[in-house]
Motif scaffolding. Structure first.
Motif, PDB file in Angstrom:
ATOM      1  N   VAL A   4       0.914  -1.243  -0.057  1.00 37.00           N
ATOM      2  CA  VAL A   4       0.077   0.090   0.061  1.00 37.00           C
ATOM      3  C   VAL A   4       0.820   1.157  -0.017  1.00 37.00           C
ATOM      4  O   VAL A   4       2.196   1.188   0.126  1.00 37.00           O
ATOM      5  CB  VAL A   4      -0.887   0.002   1.266  1.00 37.00           C
ATOM      6  CG1 VAL A   4      -1.864  -1.058   1.102  1.00 37.00           C
ATOM      7  CG2 VAL A   4      -0.306  -0.030   2.584  1.00 37.00           C
ATOM      8  N   TYR A   5       0.149   2.144  -0.441  1.00 38.57           N
ATOM      9  CA  TYR A   5       1.000   3.682  -0.171  1.00 38.57           C
ATOM     10  C   TYR A   5       0.311   4.376   0.898  1.00 38.57           C
ATOM     11  O   TYR A   5      -1.017   4.585   0.896  1.00 38.57           O
ATOM     12  CB  TYR A   5       1.126   4.367  -1.429  1.00 38.57           C
ATOM     13  CG  TYR A   5       1.871   3.686  -2.498  1.00 38.57           C
ATOM     14  CD1 TYR A   5       3.091   4.094  -2.760  1.00 38.57           C
ATOM     15  CD2 TYR A   5       1.498   2.450  -3.164  1.00 38.57           C
ATOM     16  CE1 TYR A   5       4.150   3.359  -3.449  1.00 38.57           C
ATOM     17  CE2 TYR A   5       2.534   1.913  -3.835  1.00 38.57           C
ATOM     18  CZ  TYR A   5       3.927   2.378  -4.171  1.00 38.57           C
ATOM     19  OH  TYR A   5       4.578   1.723  -5.019  1.00 38.57           O
ATOM     20  N   ILE A   6       0.864   5.082   1.752  1.00 40.22           N
ATOM     21  CA  ILE A   6       0.227   5.971   2.727  1.00 40.22           C
ATOM     22  C   ILE A   6       0.655   7.206   2.710  1.00 40.22           C
ATOM     23  O   ILE A   6       1.823   7.519   2.130  1.00 40.22           O
ATOM     24  CB  ILE A   6       0.530   5.348   4.180  1.00 40.22           C
ATOM     25  CG1 ILE A   6       2.232   5.329   4.542  1.00 40.22           C
ATOM     26  CG2 ILE A   6       0.095   3.932   4.555  1.00 40.22           C
ATOM     27  CD1 ILE A   6       2.389   5.024   5.920  1.00 40.22           C
ATOM     28  N   SER A   7      -0.075   8.275   3.260  1.00 40.00           N
ATOM     29  CA  SER A   7       0.355   9.691   3.085  1.00 40.00           C
ATOM     30  C   SER A   7      -0.720  10.392   4.466  1.00 40.00           C
ATOM     31  O   SER A   7      -1.906  10.378   3.945  1.00 40.00           O
ATOM     32  CB  SER A   7       0.116  10.442   1.776  1.00 40.00           C
ATOM     33  OG  SER A   7       0.550  11.903   1.802  1.00 40.00           O
ATOM     34  N   ASP A   8       0.070  10.846   5.277  1.00 37.60           N
ATOM     35  CA  ASP A   8      -0.734  11.564   6.314  1.00 37.60           C
ATOM     36  C   ASP A   8      -1.653  10.228   6.924  1.00 37.60           C
ATOM     37  O   ASP A   8      -1.221   9.309   7.151  1.00 37.60           O
ATOM     38  CB  ASP A   8      -1.700  12.570   6.133  1.00 37.60           C
ATOM     39  CG  ASP A   8      -0.724  13.947   5.678  1.00 37.60           C
ATOM     40  OD1 ASP A   8       0.558  13.957   6.158  1.00 37.60           O
ATOM     41  OD2 ASP A   8      -0.962  14.442   4.700  1.00 37.60           O
TER      42      ASP A   8
END
Length: 124
Positions: free
Chosen positions: A90-94
């Protein structure tokens, strides 16, 4: 007469409402994303077993809930809503999370219009 809705057909065959997708991508393409692998999170589990919710430090009544360290067993992509499970890339941001497919198809391309032109468009 009913107005038709436009959908984008992804390479995996999944259809996404184009207007909702474009709205989601307005914020998503501005963010810096970091790749990771999803792991189960703590959850508040109702003692009567009727509900659960992710535990992020909120107050709770121990008469009604218990914390289970790996009780939050899945998440959903903030763009396509696909289920995300243990060890999925997955990709996370904040506080946002997107699946690897959405990142590759909608975030990586420099020109979103060109990327969308490569996908089938249908109206229903």
């Amino acid at each position: 007469m009913n107005e038709l809705t436009t959908f984008v057909v992804r390479p995996n065959g999944e259809e996404l409402n184009l207007s909702i997708l474009l709205s989601e991508l307005k914020w998503a393409r501005k963010m810096k994303w970091t790749k990771t692998f999803w792991k189960p999170k703590p959850a508040l589990i109702e003692l009567q077993g009727k509900s659960s919710r992710q535990y992020i430090g909120q107050k709770y009544d121990k008469k009604y809930f218990k914390i289970k360290e790996d009780g939050w067993r899945h998440e959903h992509c903030d763009i396509c809503t696909k289920g995300i499970y243990e060890n999925d890339a997955v990709y996370i941001s904040d506080n946002q999370i997107i699946c690897e497919s959405c990142h590759l198809e909608f975030i990586v391309p420099k020109n979103l219009d060109d990327a969308l032109k490569e996908m089938k468009i249908v109206k229903r």
